[in-house]
Scaffold this active site. Structure first.
Site, short mmCIF file in Angstrom:
data_model
loop_
_atom_site.label_atom_id
_atom_site.label_comp_id
_atom_site.label_asym_id
_atom_site.label_seq_id
_atom_site.Cartn_x
_atom_site.Cartn_y
_atom_site.Cartn_z
N SER A 140 0.86 -1.18 0.00
CA SER A 140 0.00 0.00 0.00
C SER A 140 0.89 1.23 0.00
O SER A 140 2.04 1.17 0.46
CB SER A 140 -0.89 0.00 1.25
OG SER A 140 -1.52 1.25 1.44
N TYR A 153 -2.82 -0.09 10.98
CA TYR A 153 -2.65 -0.60 9.61
C TYR A 153 -1.34 -0.09 9.00
O TYR A 153 -0.59 -0.86 8.40
CB TYR A 153 -3.84 -0.16 8.76
CG TYR A 153 -3.77 -0.60 7.31
CD1 TYR A 153 -4.12 -1.89 6.95
CD2 TYR A 153 -3.36 0.28 6.32
CE1 TYR A 153 -4.07 -2.30 5.63
CE2 TYR A 153 -3.31 -0.11 4.99
CZ TYR A 153 -3.67 -1.41 4.65
OH TYR A 153 -3.60 -1.81 3.34
N LYS A 157 1.75 -2.38 7.68
CA LYS A 157 2.20 -2.35 6.29
C LYS A 157 3.66 -1.90 6.18
O LYS A 157 4.40 -2.38 5.33
CB LYS A 157 1.30 -1.43 5.47
CG LYS A 157 -0.05 -2.05 5.09
CD LYS A 157 0.13 -3.29 4.24
CE LYS A 157 -1.18 -3.83 3.72
NZ LYS A 157 -1.02 -5.09 2.95
N THR A 190 -13.24 -1.31 -1.89
CA THR A 190 -13.52 -2.65 -1.36
C THR A 190 -14.52 -2.57 -0.21
O THR A 190 -14.78 -1.48 0.31
CB THR A 190 -12.23 -3.32 -0.85
OG1 THR A 190 -11.82 -2.66 0.36
CG2 THR A 190 -11.11 -3.24 -1.90
#
Length: 336
Positions: A140, A153, A157, A190
């Site tokens: 990402s 998050y 990542k 999403t």
């Protein structure tokens, strides 16, 4: 042309993983689908088969290494030796760091970071003895540039990025034919914004510009076919963000502090009954199949010019050379 490879996709019940599994199915691959949500897994399995592939749904919590290893063993017992492993699965929580419970932070890290580590470990246990296979990590823009409200998050990542770089150097040192590559994604439409745990007052949204999950799926499939590059960047916004972070990171800190809260919320109140998949699959609560797409179809792009350019660097180089050659010839013909 048919694709006879055996492919494992984690997080295959929804979003990018769902779209990726379906794309490999359309190529004719045998696809093992790993996720917790059995409703989404069964629906994804049907899509893979309808597209022309063979599907093997395996309910798996990627935060549990023994479950991941068992899924790899079952894949090879049923479908054959694994050729490609695509790590996609993640979870998260939208909140300021000070409002996140340590258990929530730990769980996000276990799924989003250790899930990639465990998937990679299970894949390498099988690929290295055969000296064959490709692992694709779904990255990402947030693996290189943190933003507010997503500290868990972003941290996970970033960890995946460091893990990927370390592992790649080890594989290069070893030599052989096992490859690992990483694909950094932009904001994608999403269902995560309908099921990720949230403490925000408003409904969460991806930071525009938004891309459809099929764009991400095509990039992951291309990376699986061309794993010689260490990483790919998808979307102009990813490129712009990462380049800006290299040049003006402090200014970007202040910009995100000013805009990052509002840009991640729709302006509509969050449904207090919204499911949260941090601890259990969202489809386990209401039996709903969330599919690959979220609620932003009207704002999402179905193409990435930047990814097309990455896939056609040779053509672009030739075109650029032709333009420069023509310009040079024109200069030579000009009277002095």
């Amino acid at each position: 042309m048919g694709d006879a490879r055996v492919v494992v996709v984690t997080g295959a019940s929804g979003g990018i993983g769902r779209a990726t599994a379906r794309l490999f199915g359309a190529r004719g691959a045998k696809v093992a689908l790993l996720a917790r949500g059995e409703t989404g897994l069964e629906a994804a399995s049907e899509e893979v088969c309808a597209a022309g592939g063979e599907a093997l749904p395996i309910p798996t919590d990627v935060a549990d290494f023994e479950q991941v290893r068992a899924a790899a063993e079952r894949t090879e017992a049923v479908l054959g030796p694994i050729d490609v492993w695509v790590n996609v699965a993640f979870s998260s929580i939208f909140a300021e760091f000070t409002d996140i419970d340590p258990a929530e932070f730990k769980r996000t890290t276990e799924v989003t970071y250790l899930g990639f580590v465990y998937g990679t470990k299970a894949a390498l246990e099988r690929m290295l003895p055969r000296d064959h296979g490709t692992i694709v990590q779904t990255g990402s823009a947030l693996a290189k540039r943190g933003i507010p409200l997503q500290s868990a998050y972003c941290g996970a990542k970033h960890a995946v990025q460091g893990f990927h770089e370390s592992l790649r150097t080890e594989l290069l040192h070893r030599g052989g034919n096992v490859r690992v590559t990483m694909v950094h994604m932009p904001a994608v439409n999403t269902p995560q914004f309908d099921w990720v745990a949230s403490q925000l007052p408003e409904q969460a949204q991806p930071v525009p510009p938004i891309y459809q999950p099929e764009v991400a799926a095509r990039a992951l499939a291309y990376a699986a076919d061309h794993p010689e590059r260490r990483e790919y960047w998808v979307g102009g916004s990813t490129v712009a963000t990462l380049l800006a972070n290299r040049v003006i990171p402090g200014l970007l800190d202040r910009y995100l502090a000013r805009t990052g809260f509002k840009s991640q919320q729709t302006g509509r109140p969050r449904d207090p009954h919204q499911p949260a998949n941090l601890w259990r699959p969202a489809d386990g609560k209401d039996g709903r199949d969330y599919g690959a797409h979220g609620g932003f179809d009207d704002r999402a792009h179905d193409r990435s010019v930047q990814m097309w350019a990455a896939q056609h660097r040779g053509v672009l180089a030739m075109a650029a050379g032709a333009v420069l050659g023509a310009a040079g010839a024109g200069l030579l013909r000009r009277p002095v």
